[in-house]
Design an enzyme around this catalytic site. Structure first.
Site, PDB file in Angstrom:
ATOM      1  N   SER A  55       0.800  -1.231   0.000  1.00 32.29           N
ATOM      2  CA  SER A  55       0.000   0.000   0.000  1.00 32.29           C
ATOM      3  C   SER A  55       0.830   1.276   0.000  1.00 32.29           C
ATOM      4  O   SER A  55       0.328   2.332  -0.365  1.00 32.29           O
ATOM      5  CB  SER A  55      -0.933   0.016   1.210  1.00 32.29           C
ATOM      6  OG  SER A  55      -0.200  -0.110   2.421  1.00 32.29           O
ATOM      7  N   ASP A 334      -3.850   7.653   8.230  1.00 32.72           N
ATOM      8  CA  ASP A 334      -4.650   6.719   9.018  1.00 32.72           C
ATOM      9  C   ASP A 334      -3.714   5.948   9.943  1.00 32.72           C
ATOM     10  O   ASP A 334      -2.624   6.426  10.256  1.00 32.72           O
ATOM     11  CB  ASP A 334      -5.474   5.794   8.104  1.00 32.72           C
ATOM     12  CG  ASP A 334      -4.606   5.021   7.110  1.00 32.72           C
ATOM     13  OD1 ASP A 334      -3.384   4.902   7.356  1.00 32.72           O
ATOM     14  OD2 ASP A 334      -5.142   4.526   6.097  1.00 32.72           O
ATOM     15  N   HIS A 337      -0.606   4.687   7.253  1.00 33.67           N
ATOM     16  CA  HIS A 337      -0.064   5.333   6.061  1.00 33.67           C
ATOM     17  C   HIS A 337       0.158   6.834   6.243  1.00 33.67           C
ATOM     18  O   HIS A 337      -0.676   7.510   6.850  1.00 33.67           O
ATOM     19  CB  HIS A 337      -1.026   5.135   4.881  1.00 33.67           C
ATOM     20  CG  HIS A 337      -1.393   3.709   4.659  1.00 33.67           C
ATOM     21  ND1 HIS A 337      -2.555   3.158   5.173  1.00 33.67           N
ATOM     22  CD2 HIS A 337      -0.753   2.710   3.999  1.00 33.67           C
ATOM     23  CE1 HIS A 337      -2.615   1.878   4.816  1.00 33.67           C
ATOM     24  NE2 HIS A 337      -1.535   1.586   4.112  1.00 33.67           N
TER      25      HIS A 337
END
Length: 360
Positions: A55, A334, A337
């Site tokens: 991610s 979050d 990240h």
């Protein structure tokens, strides 16, 4: 951008090329005094970026049912959810910008045409070198996709690969999966060895496709991610997790050094995210006035209560999360990240560190 800032940026861009991509230097000559030769140097940077990992590098490969395709992700860039695990740009976008190309198209969204001229992004959020809790393809499968495009479909030629660079992101999903499956601290060192061994095999495999330079991220300080700092009200990092990260990075440096010794050129590079993240956190402690982040360990987007996380909604479609007033004052977006601004600062810090090691 003022003249001085522009000059600094261009110098940083050039230095990044030299450090990360091993710029090709082409010499040409023209007549000069006394029949001598005046040599001119032409700098040829990469024209394609191929991305593998998770991610931190994914720009839209995850299924549209997953969080990065829903509010509030993407509110800074491009202004709506677009598959990035952040409020805006992520690592891939900044690396592309630094080498002077557009962010490559995600593999899952590919259309065989002009858009893939900048390379391709095979990274999927939630993945690792081994299978994780995510159902998305691990790094081995991502490289399989890449090889299929080369050998079966002929999408990329030898010339394309000759002028390419690969970015490989590993943010720790193998380790979070291990703990989610009740792994113990005692068994962690063996897993770290296995992860780095497999990662090294993956790096070599990517290089053997014809990609000239392979850049891999050192693991960031996982113990400082908000999902672990939440227990201290986002005040302290988990030092035992960071100790494991340091062990991972130590083995990674050894593996990359070995790969380079076996290669005719220094084809493998490490982008030190650990030092870059820690420089932000340490500066905040020593000189809080020098940073724009209110508290770099606290995320901008937080779920309401223990049952919810960023982007959660209940059965009535009511939002079960809150967002900070200004994303530029938050380092993390979050629980896992960075924000767009967080990535911006991280890459600048990593670049400055690389420049220091290059010229000191």
């Amino acid at each position: 951008m003022g003249k001085t800032r522009k000059q600094v940026f261009l110098f940083q861009l050039l230095s990044f090329w030299v450090l990360m991509t091993g710029i090709k230097v082409v010499q040409s000559s023209s007549s000069h005094h006394h029949n001598g030769h005046h040599r001119r140097l032409h700098l040829l940077g990469p024209t394609k970026l191929f991305v593998f990992g998770d991610s931190y590098a994914d720009t839209g490969n995850n299924p549209k049912s997953e969080k990065p395709w829903h509010e509030p992700y993407g509110i800074t860039f491009p202004g709506k959810p677009a598959g990035r695990w952040s409020d805006g740009r992520v690592l891939t976008d900044y690396i592309g910008s630094l080498i002077g190309i557009k962010s490559p198209i995600p593999y899952r969204r590919r259309k065989f045409g002009a858009k893939q001229r900048h390379g391709m992004n095979f990274a999927y959020g939630g993945t690792g070198v081994f299978d994780t809790l995510s159902l998305n393809p691990n790094m081995t499968t991502q490289i399989d996709y890449f090889q299929q495009l080369i050998h079966d479909n002929g999408v990329y030629t030898k010339l394309d690969l000759d002028s390419s660079i690969a970015l490989v992101s590993l943010a720790g999903n193998d380790y979070s999966t291990y703990f989610a499956r009740n792994g113990t601290e005692e068994g962690l060192p063996d897993l770290v060895r296995s992860v780095v061994k497999q990662l090294a095999l993956n790096l070599k495999r990517i290089h053997e496709t014809g990609v000239k330079i392979v850049v891999v991220t050192a693991l960031q300080p996982v113990g400082c991610l908000p999902y672990l700092t939440a227990s201290s009200s986002f005040q302290r990092c988990n030092e035992s997790r960071n100790a494991a990260v340091k062990f991972h990075n130590h083995l990674l440096h050894q593996a990359v050094e070995k790969l380079n010794n076996e290669s005719t050129v220094a084809a493998y590079k490490i982008l030190d995210l650990y030092s870059a993240f820690m420089s932000v956190f340490e500066r905040q402690k020593g000189h809080p006035e020098s940073l724009k982040f209110d508290n770099p360990l606290k995320p901008c987007c937080i779920g309401i209560g223990v049952s919810y996380s960023c982007g959660s909604i209940d059965e009535s479609k009511v939002k079960k999360y809150t967002i900070c007033n200004n994303t530029e004052t938050a380092f993390f977006w979050d629980l896992f990240h960075p924000t767009q601004e967080g990535w911006n600062v991280v890459l600048r810090s990593a670049l400055q560190s690389s420049l220091h090691s290059l010229y000191s």
